[in-house]
Design an enzyme around this catalytic site. Structure first.
Site, PDB file in Angstrom:
ATOM      1  CE  LYS A  27     -10.816  -7.282 -11.451  1.00 58.54           C
ATOM      2  NZ  LYS A  27     -10.516  -5.648 -11.185  1.00 58.54           N
ATOM      3  CE  LYS A  51     -13.170  -6.318 -15.501  1.00 56.46           C
ATOM      4  NZ  LYS A  51     -13.115  -5.273 -14.126  1.00 56.46           N
ATOM      5  CG  ASP A 100     -14.442  -5.976 -10.955  1.00 60.78           C
ATOM      6  OD1 ASP A 100     -15.199  -4.550 -11.029  1.00 60.78           O
ATOM      7  OD2 ASP A 100     -13.259  -5.211 -11.380  1.00 60.78           O
ATOM      8  CD  GLU A 134     -12.168  -4.991  -8.084  1.00 59.22           C
ATOM      9  OE1 GLU A 134     -11.534  -6.294  -8.868  1.00 59.22           O
ATOM     10  OE2 GLU A 134     -11.607  -3.919  -8.719  1.00 59.22           O
ATOM     11  CG  ASP A 144     -11.949  -0.654  -9.174  1.00 60.59           C
ATOM     12  OD1 ASP A 144     -11.399   0.639  -9.142  1.00 60.59           O
ATOM     13  OD2 ASP A 144     -11.830  -1.151 -10.221  1.00 60.59           O
ATOM     14  CE  LYS A 203      -8.189  -0.128 -11.273  1.00 55.72           C
ATOM     15  NZ  LYS A 203     -10.574  -0.381 -12.019  1.00 55.72           N
ATOM     16  N   GLY A 239      -6.062  -2.512 -12.242  1.00 59.22           N
ATOM     17  CA  GLY A 239      -5.277  -1.985 -13.487  1.00 59.22           C
ATOM     18  C   GLY A 239      -6.140  -1.327 -14.420  1.00 59.22           C
TER      19      GLY A 239
HETATM   20  O1  OSB Z   1     -12.592  -2.390 -13.045  1.00 59.85           O
HETATM   21  O2  OSB Z   1     -10.893  -3.575 -12.408  1.00 59.85           O
HETATM   22  C1  OSB Z   1     -11.455  -2.546 -13.101  1.00 59.85           C
HETATM   23  C2  OSB Z   1     -10.235  -2.626 -16.512  1.00 59.85           C
HETATM   24  C3  OSB Z   1     -10.670  -1.380 -17.377  1.00 59.85           C
HETATM   25  C4  OSB Z   1     -11.500  -1.022 -16.706  1.00 59.85           C
HETATM   26  C5  OSB Z   1     -11.569  -1.255 -14.809  1.00 59.85           C
HETATM   27  C6  OSB Z   1     -11.325  -2.742 -14.839  1.00 59.85           C
HETATM   28  C7  OSB Z   1     -10.662  -3.163 -15.218  1.00 59.85           C
HETATM   29  C8  OSB Z   1      -9.713  -4.060 -15.112  1.00 59.85           C
HETATM   30  C9  OSB Z   1      -8.993  -4.842 -16.159  1.00 59.85           C
HETATM   31  O3  OSB Z   1     -10.814  -5.180 -14.350  1.00 59.85           O
HETATM   32  C10 OSB Z   1      -7.018  -4.852 -15.502  1.00 59.85           C
HETATM   33  C11 OSB Z   1      -5.703  -4.663 -15.780  1.00 59.85           C
HETATM   34  O4  OSB Z   1      -5.855  -6.049 -16.552  1.00 59.85           O
HETATM   35  O5  OSB Z   1      -5.532  -4.229 -16.475  1.00 59.85           O
HETATM   36 MG    MG Z   2     -12.593  -3.465 -10.722  1.00 60.51          MG
END
Ligand code: OSB
Ligand code: MG
Length: 376
Positions: free
Chosen positions: A162, A164, A189, A214, A239, A263, A291
Site C-alpha cells: 500500500k 501512501k 491510501d 483508501e 478507513d 482498526k 495499523g
Molecule cells: O491511514 O492506515 C492509515 C498510520 C498512521 C495513521 C493512519 C494510517 C497509518 C498507516 C500505517 O497506514 C499502518 C501501519 O503500518 O501501522
Molecule cells: Mg488509512
C-alpha cells in the site's frame, strides 16, 4: 464474573526506526498511552492508538489520558464483568473517545481470555491459523527511494503493498511501481487528501489496476465517496469514516466503498470491531485490519482480530522491526517468507510484555483503583 482491581496508565516515548510520512504529516517517534489492568493477580495490557496530534482523528494521547483517568477507569473499576463484551455498556455514557475506550476494552478481552485459558483470537471468534500481511509505505523523498522500499518489502514476502499518496505524489508513483511490478497486489491510501475537483484525476488511476483506493476524500464523509465510487472502476475502501457498525452499514448501503479497513482503536474496541466485521461479512464485503504504528501490544491485538474469517485481504499488520529497533513484547512479531504471521494459540495474546523495557521508556504514570500498588 470478575472486577478490575487496579488500572495503571503510562506514557512511553519510542522513536520510530524510520520516519513515516502521510498526507497529514511526518511521524518520527511516538508518544504512546499504555494501560495495564489487574484482577485477582492476573494482568493484561492495552495500547491506545491515538497519535500525538489530532491529525488522523480528533483524539490524541493527551485527550485519551484525561478521559481514561477521569471517566473510563472509574467506570471500569466499579463494574462486575464477564468479559470484554461488557465494556461498551460500561462506557456508554461517554460519547466518542473511541481510542481511549478501546485500550481498556481490549485489555479486558485479553484478561478474560487468560482467565479462561484460551487465546485472545479464540475469545474473539477467530478461525484463521495464520494472517496475511501487507505493508503501508509512507511518502518518500523520491520515486527512486520508494522503489527501493517496495523492492525490499516484496522480497520479504509481503502479500500487498500500500502506497501512501497525496496530490503530486500519486499517478507517477503508481506508474513507476506498476511498470516494475505489474502483478503485485497494490493499493493506495490518501488519508483524505483529495476533493471533488480531483474526481477526474482519480478516475485515471483505474489503469493501474489498484486493489483499492483508501479514504481519498473527507475523513467524515460517506456521500461524496459514493459519488466517486460511481465514477471509477477501482474499489474504494473507507478507513477514517467508519466509526462503528452503523457507519459500516451506511457506507455499504450507499456504496461509498466496496472494502472496509477495520482498526480496533478507531471503532472503540474489539466488540465494535467484531460487529463491523460481521455486518460486512453478511453483506459480502471483505475487510482487512489496519495499523496505527502500534507497539507489540497493539500489534498482538491486531493479529488476534485478523484471525476472524472475513479478514480475507492482507492487512497492515507487519513485523515489529519495520517500526522499532526493539519492540516491547517478546518474542517480537515476525513475518514469514510467505508474508504470514502465525496466530498464537497460547492463553491471552501469546506474547509476553517486556516490563523492564517498558519501565525504561516510561515518562509519565498514574495508578488508579483501591487495589493499586503504590508504585509501578
Ligand atoms: O491511514 O492506515 C492509515 C498510520 C498512521 C495513521 C493512519 C494510517 C497509518 C498507516 C500505517 O497506514 C499502518 C501501519 O503500518 O501501522
Ligand atoms: Mg488509512
Amino acid at each position: 464474573m470478575f472486577r478490575v482491581d487496579a488500572i495503571y496508565l503510562r506514557e512511553i516515548n519510542l522513536p520510530l526506526a524510520f520516519p513515516f510520512e502521510t498526507s497529514f504529516g511526518v511521524t518520527t517517534g511516538r508518544r504512546i498511552l499504555l494501560v495495564e489492568i489487574e484482577s485477582e493477580g492476573v494482568t493484561a495490557w492495552g495500547e491506545c492508538v491515538a497519535g500525538e496530534h489530532p491529525y488522523f482523528s480528533d483524539e490524541t494521547i493527551d485527550t485519551a489520558w484525561v478521559i481514561t483517568e477521569m471517566e473510563l477507569a472509574p467506570r471500569l473499576l466499579g463494574a462486575e464483568i464477564e468479559g470484554g463484551g461488557d465494556c461498551p455498556e460500561i462506557f456508554r455514557q461517554v460519547r466518542g473517545h473511541r481510542m481511549a475506550k478501546a485500550a481498556l476494552e481490549n485489555a479486558v478481552w485479553d484478561l478474560a481470555a487468560q482467565r479462561a485459558g484460551v487465546s485472545l483470537a479464540a475469545m474473539l471468534g477467530g478461525t484463521r491459523e495464520t494472517i496475511a500481511c501487507g505493508v503501508s509505505i509512507g511518502i518518500q523523498p523520491s520515486i527512486a527511494a520508494l522503489l527501493e522500499k517496495v523492492e525490499k518489502e516484496v522480497a520479504a514476502g509481503y502479500q500487498r503493498i500500500k502506497l501512501k499518496c497525496k496530490p503530486g505524489w500519486d499517478r507517477e508513483v503508481f506508474r513507476a511501481v506498476r511498470e516494475r511490478w505489474p502483478e503485485i497486489l497494490l493499493s493506495c491510501d490518501a488519508n483524505s487528501a483529495y476533493r471533488m475537483k480531483d474526481f477526474d484525476h482519480i478516475a485515471t488511476w483505474d489503469e493501474f489496476g489498484l486493489l483499492m483506493i483508501e479514504q481519498p476524500l473527507w475523513y467524515d464523509d460517506f456521500y461524496f465517496h459514493s459519488m466517486l465510487q460511481k465514477r471509477i472502476g477501482t474499489d474504494l475502501c473507507l478507513d477514517e469514516s467508519i466509526r462503528n457498525r452503523r457507519d459500516a452499514l451506511a457506507a455499504i448501503e450507499m456504496e461509498s466503498c466496496r472494502i472496509l479497513n477495520i482498526k480496533v482503536g478507531r471503532v472503540g474496541g474489539f466488540s465494535e470491531a467484531i460487529a463491523v466485521h460481521n455486518a460486512a461479512a453478511e453483506r459480502g464485503v471483505p475487510v482487512w485490519c489496519g495499523g496505527m504504528l502500534e507497539t507489540g501490544i497493539g500489534r498482538s491485538h491486531n493479529i488476534a482480530l485478523s484471525s476472524l474469517p472475513n479478514f480475507s485481504l492482507p492487512g497492515d499488520v507487519s513485523a515489529s522491526r519495520r517500526y522499532w529497533t526493539r519492540d516491547i513484547i517478546m518474542p517480537e512479531v515476525e513475518v514469514s517468507a510467505a508474508g504470514e504471521i502465525p496466530v498464537p494459540t497460547a492463553a491471552g495474546t501469546g506474547f509476553e510484555v517486556d516490563r523492564g523495557r517498558i519501565e525504561s521508556l516510561t515518562v509519565r504514570r498514574q495508578s488508579l483503583g483501591s487495589g493499586a500498588r503504590v508504585a509501578v
